[in-house]
Design a protein around this motif. Structure first.
Motif, PDB file in Angstrom:
ATOM      1  N   ALA A 112     153.069  79.711  50.273  1.00 10.22           N
ATOM      2  CA  ALA A 112     152.656  81.054  50.682  1.00 10.22           C
ATOM      3  C   ALA A 112     153.156  82.107  49.705  1.00 10.22           C
ATOM      4  O   ALA A 112     152.427  83.043  49.336  1.00 10.22           O
ATOM      5  N   ALA A 113     154.406  81.972  49.256  1.00 13.34           N
ATOM      6  CA  ALA A 113     154.973  82.945  48.321  1.00 13.34           C
ATOM      7  C   ALA A 113     154.266  82.888  46.974  1.00 13.34           C
ATOM      8  O   ALA A 113     154.001  83.931  46.349  1.00 13.34           O
ATOM      9  N   ALA A 114     153.937  81.689  46.513  1.00 17.45           N
ATOM     10  CA  ALA A 114     153.232  81.562  45.229  1.00 17.45           C
ATOM     11  C   ALA A 114     151.858  82.219  45.300  1.00 17.45           C
ATOM     12  O   ALA A 114     151.450  82.950  44.388  1.00 17.45           O
ATOM     13  N   GLY A 115     151.132  81.994  46.385  1.00 17.74           N
ATOM     14  CA  GLY A 115     149.818  82.607  46.529  1.00 17.74           C
ATOM     15  C   GLY A 115     149.892  84.128  46.530  1.00 17.74           C
ATOM     16  O   GLY A 115     148.996  84.803  46.012  1.00 17.74           O
ATOM     17  N   ALA A 116     150.943  84.676  47.105  1.00 16.79           N
ATOM     18  CA  ALA A 116     151.078  86.135  47.169  1.00 16.79           C
ATOM     19  C   ALA A 116     151.213  86.770  45.792  1.00 16.79           C
ATOM     20  O   ALA A 116     150.891  87.948  45.614  1.00 16.79           O
ATOM     21  N   GLY A 117     151.653  86.000  44.800  1.00 15.47           N
ATOM     22  CA  GLY A 117     151.867  86.569  43.473  1.00 15.47           C
ATOM     23  C   GLY A 117     150.789  86.254  42.460  1.00 15.47           C
ATOM     24  O   GLY A 117     150.958  86.555  41.271  1.00 15.47           O
ATOM     25  N   THR A 118     149.682  85.662  42.894  1.00 15.85           N
ATOM     26  CA  THR A 118     148.616  85.275  41.960  1.00 15.85           C
ATOM     27  C   THR A 118     148.139  86.479  41.142  1.00 15.85           C
ATOM     28  O   THR A 118     147.612  87.447  41.700  1.00 15.85           O
ATOM     29  N   PRO A 119     148.286  86.485  39.828  1.00 15.11           N
ATOM     30  CA  PRO A 119     147.849  87.644  39.039  1.00 15.11           C
ATOM     31  C   PRO A 119     146.328  87.753  38.997  1.00 15.11           C
ATOM     32  O   PRO A 119     145.638  86.748  38.802  1.00 15.11           O
ATOM     33  N   PRO A 120     145.765  88.947  39.176  1.00 18.17           N
ATOM     34  CA  PRO A 120     144.301  89.116  39.204  1.00 18.17           C
ATOM     35  C   PRO A 120     143.705  89.151  37.799  1.00 18.17           C
ATOM     36  O   PRO A 120     143.222  90.188  37.320  1.00 18.17           O
ATOM     37  N   LEU A 121     143.678  88.006  37.139  1.00 18.36           N
ATOM     38  CA  LEU A 121     143.191  87.961  35.759  1.00 18.36           C
ATOM     39  C   LEU A 121     141.685  88.180  35.677  1.00 18.36           C
ATOM     40  O   LEU A 121     141.195  88.812  34.726  1.00 18.36           O
ATOM     41  N   GLY A 122     140.940  87.661  36.653  1.00 22.72           N
ATOM     42  CA  GLY A 122     139.491  87.858  36.641  1.00 22.72           C
ATOM     43  C   GLY A 122     139.097  89.322  36.769  1.00 22.72           C
ATOM     44  O   GLY A 122     138.373  89.862  35.921  1.00 22.72           O
ATOM     45  N   PRO A 123     139.547  90.021  37.830  1.00 18.99           N
ATOM     46  CA  PRO A 123     139.237  91.446  37.936  1.00 18.99           C
ATOM     47  C   PRO A 123     139.735  92.269  36.750  1.00 18.99           C
ATOM     48  O   PRO A 123     139.072  93.213  36.322  1.00 18.99           O
ATOM     49  N   THR A 124     140.891  91.911  36.212  1.00 24.08           N
ATOM     50  CA  THR A 124     141.409  92.654  35.062  1.00 24.08           C
ATOM     51  C   THR A 124     140.510  92.475  33.849  1.00 24.08           C
ATOM     52  O   THR A 124     140.196  93.435  33.140  1.00 24.08           O
ATOM     53  N   MET A 125     140.055  91.243  33.603  1.00 26.88           N
ATOM     54  CA  MET A 125     139.191  91.007  32.452  1.00 26.88           C
ATOM     55  C   MET A 125     137.877  91.739  32.606  1.00 26.88           C
ATOM     56  O   MET A 125     137.346  92.296  31.637  1.00 26.88           O
ATOM     57  N   ARG A 126     137.342  91.790  33.825  1.00 31.46           N
ATOM     58  CA  ARG A 126     136.085  92.510  34.018  1.00 31.46           C
ATOM     59  C   ARG A 126     136.263  94.013  33.787  1.00 31.46           C
ATOM     60  O   ARG A 126     135.334  94.691  33.327  1.00 31.46           O
ATOM     61  N   THR A 127     137.436  94.534  34.099  1.00 25.24           N
ATOM     62  CA  THR A 127     137.702  95.937  33.779  1.00 25.24           C
ATOM     63  C   THR A 127     137.825  96.142  32.270  1.00 25.24           C
ATOM     64  O   THR A 127     137.331  97.135  31.718  1.00 25.24           O
ATOM     65  N   LEU A 128     138.444  95.187  31.580  1.00 26.12           N
ATOM     66  CA  LEU A 128     138.602  95.312  30.127  1.00 26.12           C
ATOM     67  C   LEU A 128     137.276  95.188  29.398  1.00 26.12           C
ATOM     68  O   LEU A 128     137.118  95.735  28.299  1.00 26.12           O
ATOM     69  N   TRP A 129     136.307  94.479  29.990  1.00 29.17           N
ATOM     70  CA  TRP A 129     134.999  94.390  29.339  1.00 29.17           C
ATOM     71  C   TRP A 129     134.398  95.777  29.142  1.00 29.17           C
ATOM     72  O   TRP A 129     133.702  96.023  28.160  1.00 29.17           O
ATOM     73  N   ARG A 130     134.630  96.691  30.080  1.00 28.54           N
ATOM     74  CA  ARG A 130     134.072  98.037  29.946  1.00 28.54           C
ATOM     75  C   ARG A 130     134.659  98.746  28.725  1.00 28.54           C
ATOM     76  O   ARG A 130     133.981  99.552  28.081  1.00 28.54           O
ATOM     77  N   ARG A 131     135.909  98.484  28.392  1.00 32.98           N
ATOM     78  CA  ARG A 131     136.490  99.073  27.176  1.00 32.98           C
ATOM     79  C   ARG A 131     135.884  98.447  25.920  1.00 32.98           C
ATOM     80  O   ARG A 131     135.703  99.111  24.907  1.00 32.98           O
ATOM     81  N   LEU A 132     135.602  97.143  26.011  1.00 31.94           N
ATOM     82  CA  LEU A 132     135.114  96.436  24.827  1.00 31.94           C
ATOM     83  C   LEU A 132     133.645  96.741  24.550  1.00 31.94           C
ATOM     84  O   LEU A 132     133.255  96.938  23.400  1.00 31.94           O
ATOM     85  N   VAL A 133     132.813  96.758  25.594  1.00 31.90           N
ATOM     86  CA  VAL A 133     131.366  96.974  25.429  1.00 31.90           C
ATOM     87  C   VAL A 133     130.888  97.981  26.476  1.00 31.90           C
ATOM     88  O   VAL A 133     130.380  97.596  27.527  1.00 31.90           O
ATOM     89  N   PRO A 134     131.042  99.275  26.237  1.00 29.99           N
ATOM     90  CA  PRO A 134     130.675 100.270  27.248  1.00 29.99           C
ATOM     91  C   PRO A 134     129.166 100.413  27.467  1.00 29.99           C
ATOM     92  O   PRO A 134     128.758 100.983  28.477  1.00 29.99           O
ATOM     93  N   GLU A 135     128.321  99.924  26.533  1.00 30.54           N
ATOM     94  CA  GLU A 135     126.880 100.068  26.718  1.00 30.54           C
ATOM     95  C   GLU A 135     126.413  99.246  27.915  1.00 30.54           C
ATOM     96  O   GLU A 135     126.879  98.134  28.136  1.00 30.54           O
ATOM     97  N   ARG A 136     125.457  99.792  28.678  1.00 27.61           N
ATOM     98  CA  ARG A 136     125.054  99.170  29.938  1.00 27.61           C
ATOM     99  C   ARG A 136     124.534  97.750  29.746  1.00 27.61           C
ATOM    100  O   ARG A 136     124.933  96.823  30.443  1.00 27.61           O
ATOM    101  N   GLU A 137     123.611  97.555  28.774  1.00 32.62           N
ATOM    102  CA  GLU A 137     123.016  96.234  28.597  1.00 32.62           C
ATOM    103  C   GLU A 137     124.067  95.213  28.169  1.00 32.62           C
ATOM    104  O   GLU A 137     124.087  94.080  28.667  1.00 32.62           O
ATOM    105  N   LEU A 138     124.938  95.609  27.242  1.00 34.76           N
ATOM    106  CA  LEU A 138     125.961  94.671  26.785  1.00 34.76           C
ATOM    107  C   LEU A 138     126.996  94.398  27.867  1.00 34.76           C
ATOM    108  O   LEU A 138     127.530  93.289  27.968  1.00 34.76           O
ATOM    109  N   LEU A 139     127.298  95.407  28.682  1.00 32.86           N
ATOM    110  CA  LEU A 139     128.261  95.204  29.758  1.00 32.86           C
ATOM    111  C   LEU A 139     127.727  94.189  30.765  1.00 32.86           C
ATOM    112  O   LEU A 139     128.454  93.303  31.229  1.00 32.86           O
ATOM    113  N   GLU A 140     126.451  94.285  31.083  1.00 31.93           N
ATOM    114  CA  GLU A 140     125.853  93.316  32.005  1.00 31.93           C
ATOM    115  C   GLU A 140     125.853  91.920  31.392  1.00 31.93           C
ATOM    116  O   GLU A 140     126.122  90.928  32.070  1.00 31.93           O
ATOM    117  N   CYS A 141     125.590  91.837  30.107  1.00 33.94           N
ATOM    118  CA  CYS A 141     125.631  90.550  29.412  1.00 33.94           C
ATOM    119  C   CYS A 141     127.055  89.989  29.414  1.00 33.94           C
ATOM    120  O   CYS A 141     127.271  88.789  29.617  1.00 33.94           O
TER     121      CYS A 141
END
Length: 424
Positions: A112-141
């Motif tokens: 239970a304690a280990a699960g509580a600390g799972t780092p949100p790498l997926g959501p973080t990477m999806r947020t970083l994609w906006r910094r890398l490719v801000p254009e709408r078409e590329l962001l969707e890709c």
């Protein structure tokens, strides 16, 4: 036209994405590793199931809270402590399950304690994609590429665990999961893209997913964007319910036909369809509003699963699940995109985490519901019931269709009015 090569072309894109994938591979290995390790140490399937349930519950329920720390403090300051604590607890779990004799309450508490600390790498990477490719078409890709890669990680993870278990104790898989998440997180946060919290103006963000002329996204008081992405969360929960129930229904259908080993290739057909659908979704430049596409994708998934319940044999069931898979990755990708577009600039990681939470919670609920239904109602009806949430979420397409159909008439009226004024 968007392309996957263009998505990976910006500086640091390949490094950042590769680091995130290394860390997220841990999520493909830890579940099976934990179940096998606890079962091997205790000899109890009940304890293994309880430990996995506690791990999953704390991981899913606290995901938005952990993502809020990333939004507030940035990936570097938030992810490193999380990943360090998570990896340490997994290593302690690996040591505790290496030999029999560890008290069951201690194993359950550590899980239970280990699960509580799972780092949100997926959501973080999806947020970083906006910094890398801000254009709408590329962001969707980029989001499509991210979703397909995640799908493949969850296929590769159990294979890696199987190879580890063949040459070492099951607890080695838990330890490897800890090392993967720690290495991936450190590599991710040292990328220049991950520096500082994600800050933008609260107006229309770069890469806004709405086509020109479409209505603005949901807003809260004083025009501030909503922190609760309603439609994508609801649709993601429906997709999760359908997928969680489908796994158990495939097992039941294979047992009914006397071919339990066929479960693997039927579910592999679902994953293959999802990968193909995700790749096609990212390669096409869409003009329809994202919210309309999401509703139609959810309805397509529901219709496909309803039809799968009528399959007369396992080959037809495999083809039906492959067809259903074509909608899975695009639906989840579009859910993440709309959540990102709907959220306030300082809440985007949290918005993606809500979609994640909805998928995982829906999957757990779908499995539990089907477990109660199987054996009590016909399988065809079970398929229809797990498809119903996805089908119902397709009803959200109706308001969008109404706005799209009315827009040309308004333009024609404006043009007619302008002509009358000129003649006068």
């Amino acid at each position: 036209m968007p392309s996957y090569a263009a998505v990976l072309r910006p500086p640091h894109a390949r490094r950042t994405f590769g680091a995130a994938l290394i860390g997220r591979l841990s999520y493909g290995t830890v579940s099976l590793s934990l179940v096998l390790a606890v079962k091997d140490a205790s000899g109890s399937f009940a304890l293994a199931g309880t430990a996995m349930a506690l791990f999953g519950a704390t991981s899913v329920c606290l995901s938005p809270v952990r993502a809020a720390f990333v939004d507030r403090y940035g990936p570097r300051r938030a992810l490193v402590p999380m990943a360090g604590c998570y990896a340490l607890l997994l290593l302690v779990l690996a040591a505790a399950t290496r030999h029999p004799g560890t008290p069951p309450p201690l194993i359950a508490a550590l899980a239970a304690a280990a699960g509580a600390g799972t780092p949100p790498l997926g959501p973080t990477m999806r947020t970083l994609w906006r910094r890398l490719v801000p254009e709408r078409e590329l962001l969707e890709c980029a989001y499509s590429l991210d979703g397909v890669a995640e799908e493949l990680l969850y296929v590769a993870g159990p294979l890696l665990v199987g190879a580890l278990t063949a040459c070492a104790s099951p607890s080695a898989g838990v330890a490897v999961s800890a090392l993967l998440v720690l290495a991936g997180t450190v590599a991710l946060v040292t990328s220049p893209v991950a520096a500082g919290p994600h800050r933008e103006s609260a107006g229309s963000p770069p890469g806004d997913l709405r086509p020109a002329g479409s209505p603005p996204g949901p807003t809260g008081p004083a025009g501030v964007r909503s922190r609760w992405p309603r439609q994508p969360v609801v649709v993601a929960a429906g997709v999760g319910l359908a997928l969680g129930g489908l796994d158990l229904l495939v097992v039941a259908d294979a047992a009914r036909h006397g071919r339990p080993a066929a479960v693997a290739w039927v579910l592999a057909a679902l994953s293959a369809g999802s990968v193909v659908g995700g790749l096609v979704n990212g390669a096409v430049s869409w003009h329809a509003p994202a919210r309309l596409r999401l509703a139609l994708l959810a309805a397509g998934l529901g219709l496909s699963l309803s039809g799968a319940g009528l399959a007369p044999n396992l080959p037809v069931l495999g083809a039906a699940t492959a067809l259903a898979g074509l909608f899975v990755a695009p639906a989840l990708t579009t859910s993440y995109l709309i959540a990102d577009e709907s959220a306030a600039p300082d809440a985007r990681t949290r918005a993606g985490a809500w979609v994640n939470t909805a998928v995982n919670a829906g999957s757990t609920g779908g499995t539990a519901a089907v477990g109660v239904l199987v054996g009590r109602v016909p399988l065809a009806l079970c398929f229809a019931l797990v498809a119903a949430p996805a089908l119902l979420s397709g009803a959200s397409a109706l308001p969008v269709l109404g706005r799209v159909s009315r827009r040309p008439r308004r333009r024609r009226r404006r043009r007619a009015g302008a002509g009358s004024g000129a003649r006068t």
